[in-house]
Design an enzyme around this catalytic site. Structure first.
Site, PDB file in Angstrom:
ATOM      1  N   ASP A 166      43.675  39.844  75.137  1.00 48.75           N
ATOM      2  CA  ASP A 166      42.708  40.212  75.789  1.00 48.75           C
ATOM      3  C   ASP A 166      43.284  41.179  77.787  1.00 48.75           C
ATOM      4  O   ASP A 166      44.174  40.450  77.979  1.00 48.75           O
ATOM      5  CB  ASP A 166      41.513  40.284  76.382  1.00 48.75           C
ATOM      6  CG  ASP A 166      40.341  40.928  75.819  1.00 48.75           C
ATOM      7  OD1 ASP A 166      39.979  41.837  75.436  1.00 48.75           O
ATOM      8  OD2 ASP A 166      39.754  41.593  77.849  1.00 48.75           O
ATOM      9  N   ASN A 225      44.458  44.642  66.338  1.00 54.13           N
ATOM     10  CA  ASN A 225      46.135  45.813  66.697  1.00 54.13           C
ATOM     11  C   ASN A 225      46.972  45.572  66.069  1.00 54.13           C
ATOM     12  O   ASN A 225      47.137  44.710  66.213  1.00 54.13           O
ATOM     13  CB  ASN A 225      45.018  45.684  68.697  1.00 54.13           C
ATOM     14  CG  ASN A 225      46.195  46.329  68.685  1.00 54.13           C
ATOM     15  OD1 ASN A 225      47.346  47.567  68.177  1.00 54.13           O
ATOM     16  ND2 ASN A 225      45.340  47.369  70.300  1.00 54.13           N
ATOM     17  N   PHE A 266      52.034  50.926  72.627  1.00 56.10           N
ATOM     18  CA  PHE A 266      51.047  51.472  72.036  1.00 56.10           C
ATOM     19  C   PHE A 266      49.976  51.510  73.166  1.00 56.10           C
ATOM     20  O   PHE A 266      50.787  51.301  74.489  1.00 56.10           O
ATOM     21  CB  PHE A 266      50.315  49.810  71.291  1.00 56.10           C
ATOM     22  CG  PHE A 266      50.383  49.406  71.731  1.00 56.10           C
ATOM     23  CD1 PHE A 266      49.047  48.703  71.878  1.00 56.10           C
ATOM     24  CD2 PHE A 266      51.170  48.144  71.299  1.00 56.10           C
ATOM     25  CE1 PHE A 266      48.996  47.281  72.300  1.00 56.10           C
ATOM     26  CE2 PHE A 266      51.620  46.497  72.012  1.00 56.10           C
ATOM     27  CZ  PHE A 266      49.908  46.338  72.324  1.00 56.10           C
ATOM     28  N   GLU A 297      32.651  41.005  69.235  1.00 56.31           N
ATOM     29  CA  GLU A 297      32.550  41.625  70.114  1.00 56.31           C
ATOM     30  C   GLU A 297      32.406  40.943  71.496  1.00 56.31           C
ATOM     31  O   GLU A 297      32.359  40.230  71.095  1.00 56.31           O
ATOM     32  CB  GLU A 297      30.373  42.106  70.156  1.00 56.31           C
ATOM     33  CG  GLU A 297      29.738  43.073  71.129  1.00 56.31           C
ATOM     34  CD  GLU A 297      28.579  43.283  71.263  1.00 56.31           C
ATOM     35  OE1 GLU A 297      28.173  43.684  72.323  1.00 56.31           O
ATOM     36  OE2 GLU A 297      27.530  42.156  70.224  1.00 56.31           O
TER      37      GLU A 297
END
Length: 205
Positions: A79, A20, A163, A50
């Site tokens: 995260d 990202n 963002f 994943e």
């Protein structure tokens, strides 16, 4: 683990285990003053794992571990997500997935708004952002930290900085959304800044 037992994070290369660009920019800006040389996972062609964890911390740890294992360098992973009170904490750890394969956060913000409206006219606007940071070393050592900021959601979204869900989140005590806020100010007060301050206190300072 006590502060005395913590692994120190010294100058040198550190993989930012994210594809990202917004997260990579923010983490790079936070690391810059400490002589650390951030290297993005994308630039090393590392895969995106994943995210099978059930918490922010678990997902950050699995991303950091994989990047450290594959690169042979220390790695930091983030995260983070938006937790909306009226939606029982959703989208939470699924915040990125609500944006779909196209990573369309305009769509994701509309989805949050629509689901809030569907809960009825008395829904509140309270929400918070959570950021979990994990640092992993190739030998398996791991350190994790979590930060949080509280606020409300606004509609329509405001601002084109930041963002993700930034343009609809207004932090408590601030008149601007994260999407309107000067990036330097956001770096100072955000959930990522909160988690990073805890990391610095234990691993760098």
């Amino acid at each position: 683990m006590s502060y005395q037992d913590a692994r120190r994070l010294g100058p040198g290369r550190l993989v930012v285990a994210s594809h990202n660009p917004g997260k990579v920019r923010e983490i790079t800006a936070l690391l810059g003053p400490f002589g650390i040389e951030p290297v993005s996972a994308a630039s090393l062609d590392l895969p995106e794992p994943e995210e099978t964890g059930t918490t922010f911390i678990a997902n950050a740890e699995l991303k950091a571990r994989l990047a450290a294992d594959l690169s042979g360098l220390p790695a930091i992973a983030d995260d983070s997500g938006l937790c909306v009170e009226a939606l029982n904490g959703d989208p939470g750890i699924f915040s990125a997935r609500w944006a779909g394969e196209a990573k369309d956060f305009g769509f994701a913000m509309q989805l949050v708004h629509d689901r809030m409206e569907a809960t009825g006219p008395d829904h509140g606007r309270d929400a918070h952002f959570v950021c979990a940071l994990a640092v992993a070393w190739p030998d398996g050592h791991l350190e994790s930290f979590e930060g949080r900021v509280d606020g409300i959601l606004v509609w329509p979204p405001r601002g084109d900085r930041g963002f993700g869900y930034d343009a609809m989140f207004q932090m408590d005590g601030h008149a601007e959304t994260f999407g309107e806020m000067d990036p330097a100010e956001k770096h100072r007060v955000s959930h990522r800044a909160d988690a990073f301050a805890k990391l610095v206190a234990k691993l760098i300072a």
